[in-house]
Design a protein around this motif. Structure first.
Motif, PDB file in Angstrom:
ATOM      1  N   GLU A   3       0.825  -1.200   0.000  1.00  0.00           N
ATOM      2  CA  GLU A   3       0.000   0.000   0.000  1.00  0.00           C
ATOM      3  C   GLU A   3       0.865   1.257   0.000  1.00  0.00           C
ATOM      4  N   GLU A   4       1.912   1.260   0.841  1.00  0.00           N
ATOM      5  CA  GLU A   4       2.787   2.421   0.908  1.00  0.00           C
ATOM      6  C   GLU A   4       3.540   2.626  -0.400  1.00  0.00           C
ATOM      7  N   GLY A  21       2.485   1.747  -3.326  1.00  0.00           N
ATOM      8  CA  GLY A  21       1.501   2.253  -4.283  1.00  0.00           C
ATOM      9  C   GLY A  21       1.264   3.736  -4.117  1.00  0.00           C
ATOM     10  N   HIS A  22       1.211   4.217  -2.860  1.00  0.00           N
ATOM     11  CA  HIS A  22       1.032   5.649  -2.607  1.00  0.00           C
ATOM     12  C   HIS A  22       2.231   6.448  -3.132  1.00  0.00           C
ATOM     13  N   ARG A  23       3.437   5.927  -2.909  1.00  0.00           N
ATOM     14  CA  ARG A  23       4.627   6.620  -3.401  1.00  0.00           C
ATOM     15  C   ARG A  23       4.630   6.693  -4.920  1.00  0.00           C
ATOM     16  N   GLU A  67       2.031   6.627  -6.977  1.00  0.00           N
ATOM     17  CA  GLU A  67       1.025   7.571  -7.451  1.00  0.00           C
ATOM     18  C   GLU A  67       1.473   9.007  -7.237  1.00  0.00           C
ATOM     19  N   ALA A  68       2.123   9.282  -6.111  1.00  0.00           N
ATOM     20  CA  ALA A  68       2.613  10.632  -5.856  1.00  0.00           C
ATOM     21  C   ALA A  68       3.689  11.031  -6.862  1.00  0.00           C
ATOM     22  N   ARG A  74       1.889  11.731 -10.293  1.00  0.00           N
ATOM     23  CA  ARG A  74       0.804  12.726 -10.356  1.00  0.00           C
ATOM     24  C   ARG A  74       1.126  13.921 -11.239  1.00  0.00           C
TER      25      ARG A  74
END
Length: 295
Positions: free
Chosen positions: A212-213, A215-217, A219-220, A223
């Motif tokens: 999850e972490e 994936g967040h990195r 996407e950031a 962006r």
């Protein structure tokens, strides 16, 4: 005054070099670039006692063969893309220094996946390995059959280190130009300790949490590039695997693989990280290695 970018191609008359030339022709046509075809002379060391031929005759024969290879390559370009400007150069230096010198005046350097000369069975000849590690510009190693997959996506490796704008700019631009999707791949098996720092007390992070972490990195990181290319379809893959292995798997279904010259954990003195080094040896499609700005 507009300066036309120059794409340099290593030419030696081999099938591998012809594949590199064909790829470079399409790239030059799409980017409005000119082509510079370079053949570096690998001259034998003078040893009259061990050869029945005068050294001068050997040198003339090598130079004649180099000129013939360049003439054939130039004809091939004129037949397939007459609008592309072509120049040729026989350089009185071995292939590696010849191409490295040319890279300082090029927007892109394109080479085949096999070495110069007759050792075509070697994965990534010494010329390709050396120029990928030390060129002053981005390098494409043309290998596999990905160049023929014109509807296949462009794949980019993203490690989330914060210094990969040049890699992402190249990958997004190539996917947009080719009008194909972009797939951003992040492998997260090697970030466990990084994410677990300070977790000696308390619960050890689970794989689900790490995924999850990661994936967040990812996407950031993507962006701002999604915002710049709003019409481009961008897919993401966050996988529990080593980066090189994950990207090798994706290369089998890609037309181009884009990576930075250094991966996570690289340092300024490292000219080519372990991940791009493995990819240019074994990928199933052409690999574009993007240099970092400080290199």
């Amino acid at each position: 005054m507009t300066i036309t970018p120059v794409v340099t191609v290593g030419i030696d008359g081999s099938e591998s070099a012809r594949a590199a030339l064909d790829w470079a022709v399409e790239y030059a046509r799409a980017h409005g670039a000119s082509l510079r075809l370079v053949n570096g002379l690998e001259l034998p060391e003078p040893s009259p006692a061990y050869t029945p031929y005068p050294i001068g005759d050997v040198r003339d024969a090598v130079e004649k063969e180099a000129c013939e290879a360049l003439d054939a390559a130039r004809t091939r370009v004129h037949e397939t893309a007459p609008e592309v400007e072509v120049t040729t150069a026989v350089v009185a230096h071995p292939p590696v220094p010849a191409l490295l010198e040319a890279s300082g005046h090029s927007a892109l350097l394109v080479v085949g996946c096999h070495g110069w000369g007759e050792f075509a069975g070697l994965f990534l000849g010494s010329v390709s390995a050396s120029v990928t590690a030390h060129a002053a510009c981005p390098v494409v190693v043309v290998r596999g059959d990905g160049a023929g997959r014109t509807a296949a996506p462009v794949v980019v490796g993203v490690h989330g280190s914060g210094d990969e704008d040049a890699t992402l700019e190249t990958a997004f631009g190539e996917a947009a130009r080719r009008r194909v999707p972009l797939v951003a791949v992040s492998a997260w098996s090697d970030v466990t300790l990084e994410n677990a720092a300070g977790a000696i007390v308390g619960a050890w992070p689970t794989w689900d949490r790490l995924r999850e972490e990661a994936g967040h990195r990812l996407e950031a990181t993507l962006r701002p590039w999604r915002d710049k290319y709003p019409s481009l379809h961008v897919g993401t893959m966050v996988v529990r695997d080593r980066p090189a292995a994950a990207l090798l798997d994706r290369s089998a279904e890609a037309q181009l693989l884009v990576v930075g010259s250094r991966g996570r954990g690289g340092f300024a003195g490292m000219r080519l990280g372990s991940v791009p080094r493995r990819l240019v040896h074994h990928a199933h499609c052409p690999v574009l290695v993007v240099r970092h700005a400080e290199e």
